[in-house]
Design an enzyme around this catalytic site. Sequence first.
Site, PDB file in Angstrom:
ATOM      1  N   SER A 131      41.329  10.180  64.794  1.00 17.76           N
ATOM      2  CA  SER A 131      42.045   8.901  64.836  1.00 17.76           C
ATOM      3  C   SER A 131      42.907   8.776  66.090  1.00 17.76           C
ATOM      4  CB  SER A 131      42.932   8.768  63.593  1.00 17.76           C
ATOM      5  OG  SER A 131      42.122   8.817  62.436  1.00 17.76           O
ATOM      6  N   HIS A 339      25.036  -0.841  36.345  1.00 19.84           N
ATOM      7  CA  HIS A 339      23.797  -0.116  36.022  1.00 19.84           C
ATOM      8  C   HIS A 339      24.010   0.933  34.917  1.00 19.84           C
ATOM      9  CE1 HIS A 339      22.008  -1.911  39.621  1.00 19.84           C
ATOM     10  NE2 HIS A 339      20.848  -1.378  39.289  1.00 19.84           N
ATOM     11  N   GLU A 364      34.348   4.402  63.361  1.00 24.25           N
ATOM     12  CA  GLU A 364      34.841   3.309  64.227  1.00 24.25           C
ATOM     13  C   GLU A 364      36.267   2.895  63.834  1.00 24.25           C
ATOM     14  OE1 GLU A 364      32.207   0.523  65.927  1.00 24.25           O
ATOM     15  OE2 GLU A 364      30.453   1.780  65.620  1.00 24.25           O
TER      16      GLU A 364
HETATM   17  C1  LIG Z   1      28.585   9.986  59.935  1.00 28.28           C
HETATM   18  C2  LIG Z   1      29.603   9.845  61.029  1.00 28.28           C
HETATM   19  C3  LIG Z   1      29.239   9.250  62.223  1.00 28.28           C
HETATM   20  C4  LIG Z   1      30.141   9.167  63.277  1.00 28.28           C
HETATM   21  N1  LIG Z   1      29.734   8.686  64.493  1.00 28.28           N
HETATM   22  C5  LIG Z   1      30.567   8.805  65.568  1.00 28.28           C
HETATM   23  C6  LIG Z   1      30.106   8.480  66.891  1.00 28.28           C
HETATM   24  O1  LIG Z   1      28.962   8.051  67.083  1.00 28.28           O
HETATM   25  N2  LIG Z   1      30.960   8.668  67.925  1.00 28.28           N
HETATM   26  C7  LIG Z   1      32.234   9.131  67.770  1.00 28.28           C
HETATM   27  O2  LIG Z   1      32.940   9.295  68.761  1.00 28.28           O
HETATM   28  N3  LIG Z   1      32.699   9.431  66.516  1.00 28.28           N
HETATM   29  C8  LIG Z   1      31.900   9.283  65.431  1.00 28.28           C
HETATM   30  N4  LIG Z   1      32.354   9.612  64.171  1.00 28.28           N
HETATM   31  C9  LIG Z   1      33.719  10.084  64.010  1.00 28.28           C
HETATM   32  C10 LIG Z   1      34.618   9.093  63.302  1.00 28.28           C
HETATM   33  O3  LIG Z   1      34.870   7.974  64.115  1.00 28.28           O
HETATM   34  C11 LIG Z   1      35.897   9.856  62.901  1.00 28.28           C
HETATM   35  O4  LIG Z   1      35.518  10.772  61.881  1.00 28.28           O
HETATM   36  C12 LIG Z   1      37.015   8.945  62.424  1.00 28.28           C
HETATM   37  O5  LIG Z   1      37.492   8.151  63.491  1.00 28.28           O
HETATM   38  C13 LIG Z   1      38.172   9.689  61.802  1.00 28.28           C
HETATM   39  O6  LIG Z   1      38.564  10.773  62.581  1.00 28.28           O
HETATM   40  P1  LIG Z   1      38.715  12.217  61.895  1.00 28.28           P
HETATM   41  O7  LIG Z   1      37.458  12.503  61.159  1.00 28.28           O
HETATM   42  O8  LIG Z   1      39.139  13.196  62.933  1.00 28.28           O
HETATM   43  O9  LIG Z   1      39.851  12.042  60.826  1.00 28.28           O
HETATM   44  P2  LIG Z   1      41.426  12.204  61.096  1.00 28.28           P
HETATM   45  O10 LIG Z   1      41.828  11.420  62.285  1.00 28.28           O
HETATM   46  O11 LIG Z   1      41.803  13.636  61.044  1.00 28.28           O
HETATM   47  O12 LIG Z   1      42.019  11.459  59.826  1.00 28.28           O
HETATM   48  C14 LIG Z   1      42.163  12.090  58.552  1.00 28.28           C
HETATM   49  C15 LIG Z   1      42.917  11.119  57.640  1.00 28.28           C
HETATM   50  O13 LIG Z   1      44.221  10.839  58.186  1.00 28.28           O
HETATM   51  C16 LIG Z   1      44.384   9.443  58.330  1.00 28.28           C
HETATM   52  N5  LIG Z   1      45.207   9.175  59.509  1.00 28.28           N
HETATM   53  C17 LIG Z   1      45.052   9.669  60.775  1.00 28.28           C
HETATM   54  N6  LIG Z   1      45.989   9.163  61.580  1.00 28.28           N
HETATM   55  C18 LIG Z   1      46.725   8.295  60.841  1.00 28.28           C
HETATM   56  C19 LIG Z   1      47.851   7.446  61.109  1.00 28.28           C
HETATM   57  N7  LIG Z   1      48.389   7.345  62.326  1.00 28.28           N
HETATM   58  N8  LIG Z   1      48.353   6.722  60.093  1.00 28.28           N
HETATM   59  C20 LIG Z   1      47.825   6.797  58.844  1.00 28.28           C
HETATM   60  N9  LIG Z   1      46.759   7.583  58.528  1.00 28.28           N
HETATM   61  C21 LIG Z   1      46.234   8.315  59.513  1.00 28.28           C
HETATM   62  C22 LIG Z   1      42.971   8.886  58.476  1.00 28.28           C
HETATM   63  O14 LIG Z   1      42.908   7.510  58.134  1.00 28.28           O
HETATM   64  C23 LIG Z   1      42.218   9.761  57.512  1.00 28.28           C
HETATM   65  O15 LIG Z   1      42.399   9.264  56.205  1.00 28.28           O
HETATM   66  C24 LIG Z   1      31.472   9.646  63.095  1.00 28.28           C
HETATM   67  C25 LIG Z   1      31.848  10.194  61.863  1.00 28.28           C
HETATM   68  C26 LIG Z   1      30.937  10.303  60.846  1.00 28.28           C
HETATM   69  C27 LIG Z   1      31.363  10.936  59.549  1.00 28.28           C
END
Ligand SMILES: Cc1cc2nc3c(=O)[nH]c(=O)nc-3n(C[C@H](O)[C@H](O)[C@H](O)COP(=O)(O)OP(=O)(O)OC[C@H]3O[C@@H](n4cnc5c(N)ncnc54)[C@H](O)[C@@H]3O)c2cc1C
Length: 388
Positions: A131, A339, A364
Site C-alpha cells: 500500500s 444457492h 490496484e
Molecule cells: C492476484 C494479485 C495480483 C496482483 N497484481 C499486481 C500487479 O500486476 N502489479 C503490482 O504491482 N501489484 C499487484 N498486486 C499487488 C497488490 O496491488 C497489493 O497486494 C495491494 O496493493 C496491497 O498491498 P500488500 O499486499 O502489500 O498489503 P499491505 O499494504 O501490507 O496491506 C495490508 C493491510 O493493511 C491495510 N493498510 C495498509 N496501509 C494502510 C493505511 N495507510 N491505512 C489503512 N489501512 C492500511 C491494507 O488495506 C490491508 O488491509 C497483486 C496482488 C494480487 C493478490
Amino acid sequence: MPLDPETRQQLLDAIRQFVDDRLIPRESEVAEADAMPEDIVQDMREMGLFGLSIAPEFGGLGLTMEEEALVIFAIGRAAPAFRSMFATNVGIGSQGIAIDGTPEQKAKYLPRLASGALIGSFALTEPEVGSDAGSVRTTARRDGDSYVLTGTKRYITNAPHAGLFTVMARTNPEVKGAGGVSAFAVEAGLPGLSLGKAERKMGQQGAHVCDVIFDNCRVPADALIGGVEGQGFKTAMKVLDKGRLHIAAACTGLAERIIDDMMAYAVGRRQFGRAIAEFQLLQGLFADSKAETLAARALVLDAAHRRDAGEDVSVAASCAKMFASEMVGRVADRNVQVHGGAGYIRDYRAEQLFRDARLFRIYEGTTQIQQTIIAKAMIAEARAAAGL
Ligand SMILES: Cc1cc2nc3c(=O)[nH]c(=O)nc-3n(C[C@H](O)[C@H](O)[C@H](O)COP(=O)(O)OP(=O)(O)OC[C@H]3O[C@@H](n4cnc5c(N)ncnc54)[C@H](O)[C@@H]3O)c2cc1C
C-alpha cells in the site's frame, strides 16, 4: 475520438456474444486447468481486446474511458480470469508508456501491446512495499548509458507471460519518498531478470502472478519512461486512476452476471411447495443486489465521462473502485446464500465467482487505501474552504 453509435453497438454486441458463446461455457475448464486456452487468447487478439485503450495510430481501438467501461461491463460477465488475460495490456501494462512514454517508446511497444503479440505487466508491489507504494526499494543505478536494476517485485499479474514490464525503481536513494522513483520499460529475457514460481491463488485460476526478480539487471538508459527521472510514482498514479475505473467496471459486469445466475436459480429451485424466489427474505437480497449494481454502474459511467472531458477523476475513480469492489463481494456472497448448499459446491459457479470476486477489494489499491485517498481530498477541500 468516440466511436459512432452504430460501430459502438456492433462492438458491444460482438463482445456479448463472445462472452456467452465462448467464455462462459469454458469457465470450469479454465478454472480446473488453471490455464487460458490459446484459441481463446487468439480470439481476444482478433477482436482487438488487447488494444482497447491504445490509440488507433498504434493499432489499437483507441476507446474513450466511457466506451472502455461499456466493453468491460460486458466482458466482466465472464469469470474474471478471462479479462485478466488482456487487461494488463489495456491498463496497467501499457498506460505508463501510452500516457508518459517518449515517442520512441510508444512506437516501439504500443503496436505489439495493442495486437496482443506482446504482453505487458506492471511491477510496483514488492515484498516489503504494498500500500505504501511510494517507498519502493528496488533500485535503478545509473551506470554509463544504462541503469542497473536490483530488487524483487511481488504478485505481478501476467508476469509469466509478459514480454514487457513497467517497473518502478528508485533512481535517487537520497530521496526516500515517491520523488525518488522512476518508471522503466524493461523487456523480458534480459540477463539478471528472472521469475519466481507461479503463486497458488484463492481464485481467478487461469490468471497468473509471480515474483519478478532483478539481480543487477542492466537496461538501456532509454528504457526510462518519458526520459525523466523521478516521475515514476506520478506515472504509476495516473495509470492506477484509469485502472481503478476499469476494475470498477469489471466488478459491475460481474455483479450483473451473478444477479442473473442468482435469479435463474431462485425461480427454478422450489422449497415449501414454491419457488424460493417467492420468499420475501430472499427478495431483500435480490433488491439490494440490483440497486447496488445500478449504483456502481452509474458511478463508473459518471467518472468515465468526466475523465473523457478532461477532468481530474482521481477521487471519483477511488470512489468507484471502492464501492464497486465491495459491492460485488456482497452480491457474490448473497448469491452463495441464495444457492444454499449448492452455493458451497464447486460444480456450481456461485462458489467460484465468490472466490474470484475477493481479489477486487485488494489489488490496484485496497479498500482502505481508496478510503484514505478519498478522505484526504475531502479534508483538503474542507481546509481550503475554511481558509486553513
Ligand atoms: C492476484 C494479485 C495480483 C496482483 N497484481 C499486481 C500487479 O500486476 N502489479 C503490482 O504491482 N501489484 C499487484 N498486486 C499487488 C497488490 O496491488 C497489493 O497486494 C495491494 O496493493 C496491497 O498491498 P500488500 O499486499 O502489500 O498489503 P499491505 O499494504 O501490507 O496491506 C495490508 C493491510 O493493511 C491495510 N493498510 C495498509 N496501509 C494502510 C493505511 N495507510 N491505512 C489503512 N489501512 C492500511 C491494507 O488495506 C490491508 O488491509 C497483486 C496482488 C494480487 C493478490
